[in-house]
Scaffold this motif. Structure first.
Motif, PDB file in Angstrom:
ATOM      1  N   ARG A 159      47.498  28.993  31.439  1.00 12.26           N
ATOM      2  CA  ARG A 159      48.436  27.995  30.920  1.00 12.26           C
ATOM      3  C   ARG A 159      47.798  27.205  29.771  1.00 12.26           C
ATOM      4  O   ARG A 159      48.416  26.962  28.736  1.00 12.26           O
ATOM      5  N   SER A 160      46.547  26.828  29.944  1.00 14.22           N
ATOM      6  CA  SER A 160      45.822  26.084  28.912  1.00 14.22           C
ATOM      7  C   SER A 160      45.641  26.924  27.653  1.00 14.22           C
ATOM      8  O   SER A 160      45.785  26.426  26.531  1.00 14.22           O
ATOM      9  N   LEU A 195      42.735  28.509  39.593  1.00  9.68           N
ATOM     10  CA  LEU A 195      41.896  28.262  38.426  1.00  9.68           C
ATOM     11  C   LEU A 195      42.275  29.200  37.282  1.00  9.68           C
ATOM     12  O   LEU A 195      42.394  28.779  36.130  1.00  9.68           O
ATOM     13  N   LEU A 196      42.501  30.465  37.580  1.00  7.65           N
ATOM     14  CA  LEU A 196      42.891  31.430  36.555  1.00  7.65           C
ATOM     15  C   LEU A 196      44.269  31.113  35.985  1.00  7.65           C
ATOM     16  O   LEU A 196      44.496  31.233  34.775  1.00  7.65           O
ATOM     17  N   ILE A 241      39.117  30.658  49.379  1.00 10.67           N
ATOM     18  CA  ILE A 241      38.332  30.927  48.171  1.00 10.67           C
ATOM     19  C   ILE A 241      39.173  31.675  47.137  1.00 10.67           C
ATOM     20  O   ILE A 241      39.197  31.311  45.956  1.00 10.67           O
ATOM     21  N   LEU A 242      39.894  32.701  47.559  1.00 15.29           N
ATOM     22  CA  LEU A 242      40.716  33.475  46.629  1.00 15.29           C
ATOM     23  C   LEU A 242      41.867  32.644  46.057  1.00 15.29           C
ATOM     24  O   LEU A 242      42.221  32.783  44.881  1.00 15.29           O
TER      25      LEU A 242
END
Length: 155
Positions: free
Chosen positions: A37-38, A31-32, A24-25
């Motif tokens: 980056r985005s 995701l972070l 999960i972590l």
């Protein structure tokens, strides 16, 4: 007194919980990282679009005060751009700059004849030009910002 079955967690259950928490972590951290980056890429596109818009305004001032035959003098008089030789059908001007973050980029301004098949606008074709302003960071294979417009010669 009754005997209560107070059993603790076994080692296998503890390891399973650690593995699940790790999965999960890891997914949240990926995701972070992807979001960061985005965000950086979006910020870069906005920066280069702003640069392109400001250069388009400079070109608009130059076009408003000149004709197609006198644009060379206006674009190169102030140390704005230098003319690129190579395409006889288009007027191409280039300028290399560095932004406040130290990133180098090239601004390319291309003037092409305004072409239309609409009879209503055919009379205007000699007064108008398509103008494309491209901002390309050093090392990039394609522009980060492209602004295209039609401008009327003023002189």
């Amino acid at each position: 007194m009754k005997y209560l079955n107070r059993r603790g967690m076994s080692l296998v259950e503890l390891l399973a919980a650690i593995v699940i928490m790790t999965i999960i972590l890891t997914s949240f951290s990926l995701l972070l990282l992807s979001a960061a980056r985005s965000t950086q890429q979006s910020r870069s596109v906005v920066d280069y679009t702003f640069i392109g818009q400001s250069k388009t305004e400079i070109v608009f001032e130059a076009v408003s005060s000149s004709t197609r035959s006198t644009i060379d003098g206006v674009m190169t008089a102030r140390p704005i751009f230098f003319k690129s030789e190579g395409d006889p059908n288009n007027l191409i001007y280039l300028k290399e700059e560095t932004d406040v973050n130290g990133r180098s980029y090239v601004v390319r301004v291309t003037f092409t004849d305004y072409a239309t098949e609409d009879d209503q606008f055919l009379k205007l074709s000699s007064l108008l030009s398509n103008v494309v302003v491209e901002v390309t960071p050093d090392g990039a294979s394609h522009p980060s910002a492209i602004i295209e417009t039609v401008m009327e010669w003023g002189g």
